[in-house]
Write an enzyme that holds these catalytic residues in place. Structure first.
Site, PDB file in Angstrom:
ATOM      1  CE  LYS A  11      58.569  33.438  62.014  1.00  0.00           C
ATOM      2  NZ  LYS A  11      58.042  32.062  61.802  1.00  0.00           N
ATOM      3  CE1 TYR A  41      52.404  47.634  61.361  1.00  0.00           C
ATOM      4  CE2 TYR A  41      51.720  49.496  62.697  1.00  0.00           C
ATOM      5  CZ  TYR A  41      52.109  48.988  61.477  1.00  0.00           C
ATOM      6  OH  TYR A  41      52.210  49.809  60.378  1.00  0.00           O
ATOM      7  CB  ALA A  60      57.637  50.990  55.403  1.00  0.00           C
ATOM      8  CB  THR A 120      47.740  41.892  54.323  1.00  0.00           C
ATOM      9  OG1 THR A 120      49.041  42.482  54.151  1.00  0.00           O
ATOM     10  CG2 THR A 120      47.647  41.246  55.684  1.00  0.00           C
ATOM     11  CG  LEU A 139      64.752  36.922  48.427  1.00  0.00           C
ATOM     12  CD1 LEU A 139      63.901  35.826  47.785  1.00  0.00           C
ATOM     13  CD2 LEU A 139      64.039  38.274  48.294  1.00  0.00           C
TER      14      LEU A 139
HETATM   15  P1  NAD Z   1      49.342  46.159  53.010  1.00  0.00           P
HETATM   16  O1  NAD Z   1      48.867  45.096  53.938  1.00  0.00           O
HETATM   17  O2  NAD Z   1      48.461  46.547  51.870  1.00  0.00           O
HETATM   18  O3  NAD Z   1      50.766  45.789  52.406  1.00  0.00           O
HETATM   19  C1  NAD Z   1      51.705  45.019  53.085  1.00  0.00           C
HETATM   20  C2  NAD Z   1      52.242  43.973  52.114  1.00  0.00           C
HETATM   21  O4  NAD Z   1      53.274  43.219  52.760  1.00  0.00           O
HETATM   22  C3  NAD Z   1      51.178  42.985  51.660  1.00  0.00           C
HETATM   23  O5  NAD Z   1      51.190  42.862  50.251  1.00  0.00           O
HETATM   24  C4  NAD Z   1      51.590  41.679  52.337  1.00  0.00           C
HETATM   25  O6  NAD Z   1      51.175  40.538  51.627  1.00  0.00           O
HETATM   26  C5  NAD Z   1      53.093  41.850  52.402  1.00  0.00           C
HETATM   27  N1  NAD Z   1      53.751  41.033  53.447  1.00  0.00           N
HETATM   28  C6  NAD Z   1      53.447  40.973  54.763  1.00  0.00           C
HETATM   29  N2  NAD Z   1      54.248  40.102  55.394  1.00  0.00           N
HETATM   30  C7  NAD Z   1      55.107  39.607  54.452  1.00  0.00           C
HETATM   31  C8  NAD Z   1      56.183  38.668  54.487  1.00  0.00           C
HETATM   32  N3  NAD Z   1      56.541  38.048  55.621  1.00  0.00           N
HETATM   33  N4  NAD Z   1      56.845  38.414  53.344  1.00  0.00           N
HETATM   34  C9  NAD Z   1      56.506  39.027  52.180  1.00  0.00           C
HETATM   35  N5  NAD Z   1      55.492  39.915  52.083  1.00  0.00           N
HETATM   36  C10 NAD Z   1      54.799  40.203  53.215  1.00  0.00           C
HETATM   37  O7  NAD Z   1      49.668  47.435  53.916  1.00  0.00           O
HETATM   38  P2  NAD Z   1      50.126  48.921  53.525  1.00  0.00           P
HETATM   39  O8  NAD Z   1      49.147  49.857  54.111  1.00  0.00           O
HETATM   40  O9  NAD Z   1      50.451  49.006  52.086  1.00  0.00           O
HETATM   41  O10 NAD Z   1      51.463  49.059  54.376  1.00  0.00           O
HETATM   42  C11 NAD Z   1      52.745  48.900  53.793  1.00  0.00           C
HETATM   43  C12 NAD Z   1      53.825  49.264  54.790  1.00  0.00           C
HETATM   44  O11 NAD Z   1      53.661  50.624  55.218  1.00  0.00           O
HETATM   45  C13 NAD Z   1      53.804  48.413  56.068  1.00  0.00           C
HETATM   46  O12 NAD Z   1      55.139  48.136  56.452  1.00  0.00           O
HETATM   47  C14 NAD Z   1      53.153  49.309  57.094  1.00  0.00           C
HETATM   48  O13 NAD Z   1      53.588  49.019  58.394  1.00  0.00           O
HETATM   49  C15 NAD Z   1      53.596  50.691  56.628  1.00  0.00           C
HETATM   50  N6  NAD Z   1      52.647  51.722  57.068  1.00  0.00           N
HETATM   51  C16 NAD Z   1      51.448  51.904  56.440  1.00  0.00           C
HETATM   52  C17 NAD Z   1      50.570  52.883  56.885  1.00  0.00           C
HETATM   53  C18 NAD Z   1      49.255  53.158  56.196  1.00  0.00           C
HETATM   54  O14 NAD Z   1      48.531  54.070  56.630  1.00  0.00           O
HETATM   55  N7  NAD Z   1      48.877  52.486  55.152  1.00  0.00           N
HETATM   56  C19 NAD Z   1      50.902  53.652  58.016  1.00  0.00           C
HETATM   57  C20 NAD Z   1      52.106  53.405  58.658  1.00  0.00           C
HETATM   58  C21 NAD Z   1      52.990  52.451  58.163  1.00  0.00           C
END
Ligand code: NAD
Ligand code: UDP
Length: 312
Positions: A91, A145, A114, A35, A61
């Site tokens: 996963k 989720y 996070a 994503t 890793l």
């Molecule tokens: P995002 O989708 O922009 O970033 C998530 C990143 O994780 C992406 O770059 C994706 O490619 C990478 N990723 C996903 N699965 C992966 C895997 N198996 N191996 C390696 N990379 C992987 O989302 P975000 O908004 O930046 O969220 C980042 C974190 O913060 C997440 O863990 C999310 O649950 C948490 N979070 C975000 C919010 C928000 O409002 N943005 C709120 C609560 C929690």
């Protein structure tokens, strides 16, 4: 200091990479781009203190050399994304969290997870304080989720208690800012994209459900401070300034597309009715609170989306 950031090519992760580089750390960004986007980190790649590793962290890793901090941010995060990738989400929240805990343990690194306000589900306690255990439908569409993050918190605490890993847990509430994807399906990119294209703004349900939006620079400051603290229980980070989704649509319409109409669509399953962080723990522990008002944050974010809409 050498800091590994999973999900570093995502929205929040890329801002964290920037901040840790600015603090003088070497940053290893690990991401499989499910994503995220390389363009979020393109500007960092010439920096000799920055390295990108393309890897799915649901598989183990190996990292050569020392690692001082592991920040685990990898996970699809928008409801549209995690509904599209439910198994990958489960996963990365379970196997990915475990793999990164193993790495942190082996390297004697500090570990920060996070987590999310979604651990509170559709909350019966308002605002949400960390002591509240939540109300989650584990077999509903958001379960992939919510339960992955609840499992992640549990295994982080188990590694802390059993192996003495120096862990932190941040429960992030709705965060917004530059580098969000226009098509990630979250409410702010949807409304801004629609307003800028002159389309109707799509409000789900009657728009009476609430959220509380935090600008990304405030969140990053809170995460930085939490990592420096020695607190192992979860800490909420978010902006308590709560707003109904209908009012939010009206604010974005006034800012970006005053001529647009508002269209009502069905409310998705298990959509939380209210959400507001109770942040007295972060205030007391970290001396932290959000600084950027919604009006200011929305103006700054709009410029980012204006450029994206122009690019088509
Ligand atoms: P995002 O989708 O922009 O970033 C998530 C990143 O994780 C992406 O770059 C994706 O490619 C990478 N990723 C996903 N699965 C992966 C895997 N198996 N191996 C390696 N990379 C992987 O989302 P975000 O908004 O930046 O969220 C980042 C974190 O913060 C997440 O863990 C999310 O649950 C948490 N979070 C975000 C919010 C928000 O409002 N943005 C709120 C609560 C929690
Ligand atoms: N929402 C909306 N219109 C949209 C997208 C989302 O009304 O085009 C609503 C959604 O139903 C929810 C809130 O906005 O009540 C926030 O949704 P988002 O997907 O941003 O994240 P959530 O906070 O639900 O995880």
């Amino acid at each position: 200091m050498r800091t590994l950031i999973t999900g570093g090519a995502g929205f929040i992760g890329s801002h964290l990479c920037e901040r840790f580089l600015a603090e003088g750390h070497d940053v290893l960004c690990v991401d499989n781009l499910i994503t995220g986007r390389l363009e979020n980190i393109d500007h960092l790649r010439p920096n000799p203190h920055f390295a990108f590793i393309g890897h799915d962290i649901s598989h183990p890793l190996k990292v050569e050399g020392p690692v001082d901090n592991v920040l685990h941010f990898a996970s699809p995060a928008s409801p549209v994304d995690y509904l599209k990738f439910p198994i990958q989400t489960l996963k990365v929240g379970s196997l990915g969290t475990h793999n990164m805990l193993g790495l942190a343990r082996a390297k004697k690194a500090r570990y920060l997870l996070a987590s999310t306000s979604e651990v509170y589900g559709d909350p019966e306690v308002h605002p949400q304080r960390e002591e509240y255990w939540g109300s989650v439908n584990c077999v509903g569409v958001r379960g992939c989720y919510d339960e992955a993050k609840r499992f992640a918190e549990a295994i982080v605490m188990a590694y802390h208690r059993t192996h003495g890993v120096d862990t932190r847990i941040v429960r992030i509430f709705n965060t917004y800012g530059t580098r969000m994807r226009l098509d990630d399906g979250r409410v702010l990119p949807n409304f801004m994209g629609q307003a800028l294209r002159g389309e109707p703004l799509t409000v789900y349900g009657d728009g009476s459900q609430t959220r509380s939006f935090c600008f990304v620079s405030d969140l990053v400051e809170g995460i930085w401070r939490l990592l420096q603290s020695d607190f192992h229980e979860p800490v909420n980070l978010g902006n308590p300034d709560e707003v109904t989704i209908l009012q939010f649509a009206e604010e974005i319409r006034a800012l970006a597309g005053p001529g647009c109409s508002i269209e009502f669509r069905p409310l998705p399953q298990d959509d939380p009715k209210v959400r507001q962080p109770e942040i007295s723990r972060a205030r007391k522990l970290l001396g932290w609170e959000p600084k950027v008002s919604r009006a200011d944050g929305l103006r700054r974010t709009l410029e980012h989306f204006r450029a994206q809409v122009k690019q088509g």
